[in-house]
Design a protein around this motif. Structure first.
Motif, PDB file in Angstrom:
ATOM      1  N   MET A   1      40.084  37.189 -37.255  1.00 20.30           N
ATOM      2  CA  MET A   1      40.915  36.059 -36.875  1.00 20.30           C
ATOM      3  C   MET A   1      41.602  35.457 -38.100  1.00 20.30           C
ATOM      4  N   GLN A   2      40.920  35.549 -39.234  1.00 18.79           N
ATOM      5  CA  GLN A   2      41.452  34.952 -40.456  1.00 18.79           C
ATOM      6  C   GLN A   2      42.824  35.511 -40.807  1.00 18.79           C
ATOM      7  N   ASN A   3      43.046  36.793 -40.625  1.00 15.94           N
ATOM      8  CA  ASN A   3      44.301  37.433 -41.000  1.00 15.94           C
ATOM      9  C   ASN A   3      45.307  37.502 -39.857  1.00 15.94           C
ATOM     10  N   LEU A   4      44.965  36.966 -38.698  1.00 16.91           N
ATOM     11  CA  LEU A   4      45.869  36.996 -37.552  1.00 16.91           C
ATOM     12  C   LEU A   4      47.121  36.191 -37.851  1.00 16.91           C
ATOM     13  N   ILE A   5      48.273  36.790 -37.618  1.00 18.55           N
ATOM     14  CA  ILE A   5      49.534  36.068 -37.677  1.00 18.55           C
ATOM     15  C   ILE A   5      49.882  35.716 -36.235  1.00 18.55           C
ATOM     16  N   PRO A   6      49.733  34.456 -35.865  1.00 20.04           N
ATOM     17  CA  PRO A   6      49.995  34.079 -34.469  1.00 20.04           C
ATOM     18  C   PRO A   6      51.430  34.389 -34.061  1.00 20.04           C
ATOM     19  N   GLY A   7      51.563  34.995 -32.889  1.00 20.00           N
ATOM     20  CA  GLY A   7      52.879  35.359 -32.379  1.00 20.00           C
ATOM     21  C   GLY A   7      53.346  34.491 -31.235  1.00 20.00           C
ATOM     22  N   ASP A   8      52.528  33.538 -30.827  1.00 20.71           N
ATOM     23  CA  ASP A   8      52.901  32.608 -29.767  1.00 20.71           C
ATOM     24  C   ASP A   8      51.951  31.415 -29.823  1.00 20.71           C
ATOM     25  N   MET A   9      52.198  30.422 -28.978  1.00 17.88           N
ATOM     26  CA  MET A   9      51.399  29.199 -29.028  1.00 17.88           C
ATOM     27  C   MET A   9      49.948  29.434 -28.600  1.00 17.88           C
ATOM     28  N   LEU A  10      49.705  30.383 -27.720  1.00 18.24           N
ATOM     29  CA  LEU A  10      48.324  30.704 -27.341  1.00 18.24           C
ATOM     30  C   LEU A  10      47.552  31.172 -28.572  1.00 18.24           C
ATOM     31  N   GLU A  11      48.146  32.070 -29.337  1.00 13.06           N
ATOM     32  CA  GLU A  11      47.491  32.574 -30.540  1.00 13.06           C
ATOM     33  C   GLU A  11      47.391  31.486 -31.611  1.00 13.06           C
ATOM     34  N   VAL A  12      48.377  30.578 -31.667  1.00 15.04           N
ATOM     35  CA  VAL A  12      48.290  29.444 -32.593  1.00 15.04           C
ATOM     36  C   VAL A  12      47.047  28.626 -32.278  1.00 15.04           C
ATOM     37  N   ASN A  13      46.847  28.326 -31.011  1.00 16.89           N
ATOM     38  CA  ASN A  13      45.693  27.520 -30.619  1.00 16.89           C
ATOM     39  C   ASN A  13      44.373  28.256 -30.845  1.00 16.89           C
ATOM     40  N   GLN A  14      44.361  29.569 -30.647  1.00 16.75           N
ATOM     41  CA  GLN A  14      43.157  30.349 -30.935  1.00 16.75           C
ATOM     42  C   GLN A  14      42.836  30.315 -32.426  1.00 16.75           C
ATOM     43  N   LYS A  15      43.863  30.503 -33.251  1.00 19.67           N
ATOM     44  CA  LYS A  15      43.636  30.485 -34.696  1.00 19.67           C
ATOM     45  C   LYS A  15      43.264  29.081 -35.156  1.00 19.67           C
ATOM     46  N   LEU A  16      43.882  28.060 -34.582  1.00 27.99           N
ATOM     47  CA  LEU A  16      43.548  26.683 -34.932  1.00 27.99           C
ATOM     48  C   LEU A  16      42.078  26.406 -34.629  1.00 27.99           C
ATOM     49  N   LYS A  17      41.619  26.823 -33.459  1.00 32.11           N
ATOM     50  CA  LYS A  17      40.206  26.624 -33.108  1.00 32.11           C
ATOM     51  C   LYS A  17      39.308  27.346 -34.102  1.00 32.11           C
ATOM     52  N   TRP A  18      39.644  28.579 -34.435  1.00 32.23           N
ATOM     53  CA  TRP A  18      38.847  29.337 -35.394  1.00 32.23           C
ATOM     54  C   TRP A  18      38.804  28.624 -36.741  1.00 32.23           C
ATOM     55  N   GLU A  19      39.970  28.143 -37.210  1.00 32.50           N
ATOM     56  CA  GLU A  19      40.016  27.463 -38.506  1.00 32.50           C
ATOM     57  C   GLU A  19      39.189  26.177 -38.483  1.00 32.50           C
ATOM     58  N   LEU A  20      39.321  25.396 -37.423  1.00 33.92           N
ATOM     59  CA  LEU A  20      38.550  24.155 -37.323  1.00 33.92           C
ATOM     60  C   LEU A  20      37.050  24.439 -37.264  1.00 33.92           C
ATOM     61  N   ASP A  21      36.670  25.487 -36.493  1.00 30.67           N
ATOM     62  CA  ASP A  21      35.260  25.877 -36.414  1.00 30.67           C
ATOM     63  C   ASP A  21      34.727  26.367 -37.760  1.00 30.67           C
ATOM     64  N   SER A  22      35.642  26.882 -38.612  1.00 33.12           N
ATOM     65  CA  SER A  22      35.248  27.387 -39.932  1.00 33.12           C
ATOM     66  C   SER A  22      35.286  26.296 -41.001  1.00 33.12           C
ATOM     67  N   GLY A  23      35.618  25.079 -40.593  1.00 32.43           N
ATOM     68  CA  GLY A  23      35.652  23.975 -41.539  1.00 32.43           C
ATOM     69  C   GLY A  23      36.957  23.803 -42.284  1.00 32.43           C
ATOM     70  N   VAL A  24      37.993  24.545 -41.864  1.00 26.38           N
ATOM     71  CA  VAL A  24      39.299  24.432 -42.501  1.00 26.38           C
ATOM     72  C   VAL A  24      40.043  23.251 -41.890  1.00 26.38           C
ATOM     73  N   LYS A  25      40.658  22.443 -42.735  1.00 23.50           N
ATOM     74  CA  LYS A  25      41.457  21.328 -42.245  1.00 23.50           C
ATOM     75  C   LYS A  25      42.811  21.893 -41.814  1.00 23.50           C
ATOM     76  N   ALA A  26      43.116  21.793 -40.518  1.00 18.71           N
ATOM     77  CA  ALA A  26      44.343  22.388 -40.000  1.00 18.71           C
ATOM     78  C   ALA A  26      44.781  21.647 -38.745  1.00 18.71           C
ATOM     79  N   ASP A  27      46.047  21.851 -38.387  1.00 20.99           N
ATOM     80  CA  ASP A  27      46.579  21.372 -37.118  1.00 20.99           C
ATOM     81  C   ASP A  27      47.605  22.402 -36.648  1.00 20.99           C
ATOM     82  N   GLU A  28      48.187  22.191 -35.470  1.00 23.28           N
ATOM     83  CA  GLU A  28      49.138  23.165 -34.933  1.00 23.28           C
ATOM     84  C   GLU A  28      50.273  23.432 -35.907  1.00 23.28           C
ATOM     85  N   SER A  29      50.812  22.375 -36.496  1.00 26.06           N
ATOM     86  CA  SER A  29      51.948  22.534 -37.412  1.00 26.06           C
ATOM     87  C   SER A  29      51.584  23.399 -38.612  1.00 26.06           C
ATOM     88  N   SER A  30      50.409  23.180 -39.197  1.00 28.17           N
ATOM     89  CA  SER A  30      50.035  23.969 -40.365  1.00 28.17           C
ATOM     90  C   SER A  30      49.819  25.434 -39.997  1.00 28.17           C
TER      91      SER A  30
END
Length: 110
Positions: A1-30
């Motif tokens: 998931m770390q190297n996933l380049i999101p190609g749509d908003m669904l994937e953005v939200n999946q990656k955002l959840k993964w980043e937040l669960d991993s302790g990374v400070k992130a939001d949709e825009s980032s």
């Protein structure tokens, strides 16, 4: 998931959840901004058959600048709407197709 380049908003939200669960400070825009940089860099590397040029956000975070080997801007990806983020939110796949085509022109002309 770390190297996933999101190609749509669904994937953005999946990656955002993964980043937040991993302790990374992130939001949709980032996540979108990171995806735009990573996607553009991918197309540049593919067009040049290697990592010779780099991409960075311009100072205003409105355009993605493409830097040649001498660290000068050789091209830029600019929004067609209010911002590249807005373009992504409206039609991510269409934006990546446009980026790929624009990168090919920049590479051909330089």
């Amino acid at each position: 998931m770390q190297n996933l380049i999101p190609g749509d908003m669904l994937e953005v939200n999946q990656k955002l959840k993964w980043e937040l669960d991993s302790g990374v400070k992130a939001d949709e825009s980032s996540v979108i901004h990171d995806a735009l940089l990573a996607g553009t860099q991918y197309f540049v590397d593919e067009a040049l058959e290697g990592s010779y040029w780099t991409v960075k956000w311009d100072a205003s975070q409105q355009n993605v600048d493409i830097y040649g080997t001498d660290d000068t801007v050789v091209g830029a990806i600019k929004p067609t709407g209010a911002s590249l983020e807005a373009d992504f939110r409206q039609d991510a796949q269409g934006l990546f197709i446009r980026i790929e085509k624009e990168v090919a022109v920049v590479v051909r002309n330089n």
